[in-house]
Design a protein around this motif. Structure first.
Motif, PDB file in Angstrom:
ATOM      1  N   ALA A 195      41.268  37.312  20.257  1.00 30.05           N
ATOM      2  CA  ALA A 195      40.872  37.913  18.975  1.00 30.05           C
ATOM      3  C   ALA A 195      40.274  39.311  19.142  1.00 30.05           C
ATOM      4  O   ALA A 195      39.810  39.910  18.176  1.00 30.05           O
ATOM      5  N   TRP A 196      40.280  39.842  20.350  1.00 30.57           N
ATOM      6  CA  TRP A 196      39.671  41.142  20.601  1.00 30.57           C
ATOM      7  C   TRP A 196      40.508  42.278  20.026  1.00 30.57           C
ATOM      8  O   TRP A 196      41.725  42.185  19.905  1.00 30.57           O
ATOM      9  N   SER A 197      39.806  43.354  19.674  1.00 30.64           N
ATOM     10  CA  SER A 197      40.460  44.560  19.148  1.00 30.64           C
ATOM     11  C   SER A 197      40.090  45.745  20.045  1.00 30.64           C
ATOM     12  O   SER A 197      39.344  45.592  21.008  1.00 30.64           O
ATOM     13  N   ALA A 198      40.576  46.900  19.683  1.00 31.10           N
ATOM     14  CA  ALA A 198      40.223  48.118  20.414  1.00 31.10           C
ATOM     15  C   ALA A 198      38.716  48.362  20.338  1.00 31.10           C
ATOM     16  O   ALA A 198      38.100  48.836  21.297  1.00 31.10           O
TER      17      ALA A 198
ATOM     18  N   ILE B  71      44.489  39.320  25.618  1.00 28.18           N
ATOM     19  CA  ILE B  71      44.113  40.354  24.653  1.00 28.18           C
ATOM     20  C   ILE B  71      45.361  40.835  23.932  1.00 28.18           C
ATOM     21  O   ILE B  71      46.338  41.202  24.564  1.00 28.18           O
ATOM     22  N   PRO B  72      45.312  40.854  22.596  1.00 30.14           N
ATOM     23  CA  PRO B  72      46.477  41.345  21.845  1.00 30.14           C
ATOM     24  C   PRO B  72      46.768  42.813  22.164  1.00 30.14           C
ATOM     25  O   PRO B  72      45.853  43.599  22.385  1.00 30.14           O
TER      26      PRO B  72
ATOM     27  N   THR C 294      36.403  46.032  20.216  1.00 30.95           N
ATOM     28  CA  THR C 294      35.785  45.110  21.164  1.00 30.95           C
ATOM     29  C   THR C 294      35.855  45.693  22.568  1.00 30.95           C
ATOM     30  O   THR C 294      34.871  45.685  23.306  1.00 30.95           O
TER      31      THR C 294
END
Length: 165
Positions: free
Chosen positions: A139-142, A163-164, A144
């Motif tokens: 569920a991490w983003s940039a 990580i997406p 994060t």
């Protein structure tokens, strides 16, 4: 030079005005010699340049033990307030403290320059558990990753693959 300066400063007893001296002097002092309370002593130690003491210097571990005693930390769980008081001393905590504190230490640990292998493993355990404010790696983003920037070298392939893109 600092230990020589400390000898000169303490030649005629312990001064009451430690705040007028370089904070790095405190790295060579015991909290019992400090004129204030021990929490203030470790707040000031946490602001000192830790590079004055090499990573393997016994004084670093001694300061950490004294800080944990001062803060009354009974087990291996450190809350956010105590992590702030510890400052760079969080970088000296072993894997048990990192795991026991969950995600509380991650932000502070991201400021550390390097880690021992057991610390790296503990950080990966905490992050891969998903039981942090960052959630699971899937569920991490940039944003994060920006917050965790100092920990990216520690992540390892098992976390990085989740990580997406």
């Amino acid at each position: 030079q600092l230990s020589c300066l400390l000898r000169m400063v303490t030649l005629h007893g312990i001064p009451q005005d430690w705040d007028t001296y370089p904070q790095e002097l405190l790295l060579f002092l015991s909290p019992s010699d400090y004129a204030g309370n021990c929490k203030q002593f470790f707040i000031n130690v946490g602001k000192a340049n830790e590079d004055v003491l090499p990573r393997e210097a016994p004084q670093r571990q001694q300061l950490l033990l004294e800080a944990l005693e001062c803060l009354g930390i009974p087990g291996t769980q450190i809350n956010r307030t105590n992590a702030e008081i510890l400052g760079w001393l969080v970088c000296e905590l072993d894997g048990d403290y990192i795991r026991g504190s969950g995600g509380t230490l991650l932000k502070a640990l991201s400021q550390c320059g390097s880690f021992l292998p057991e610390q790296e493993e503990a950080i990966r355990d905490v992050l891969s558990s998903g039981n942090t404010t960052f959630g699971p790696p899937s569920a991490w983003s940039a944003f994060t990753l920006s917050d965790l920037s100092g920990l990216i070298p520690v992540l390892g392939p098992s976390i990085l693959q989740q990580i997406p893109k």
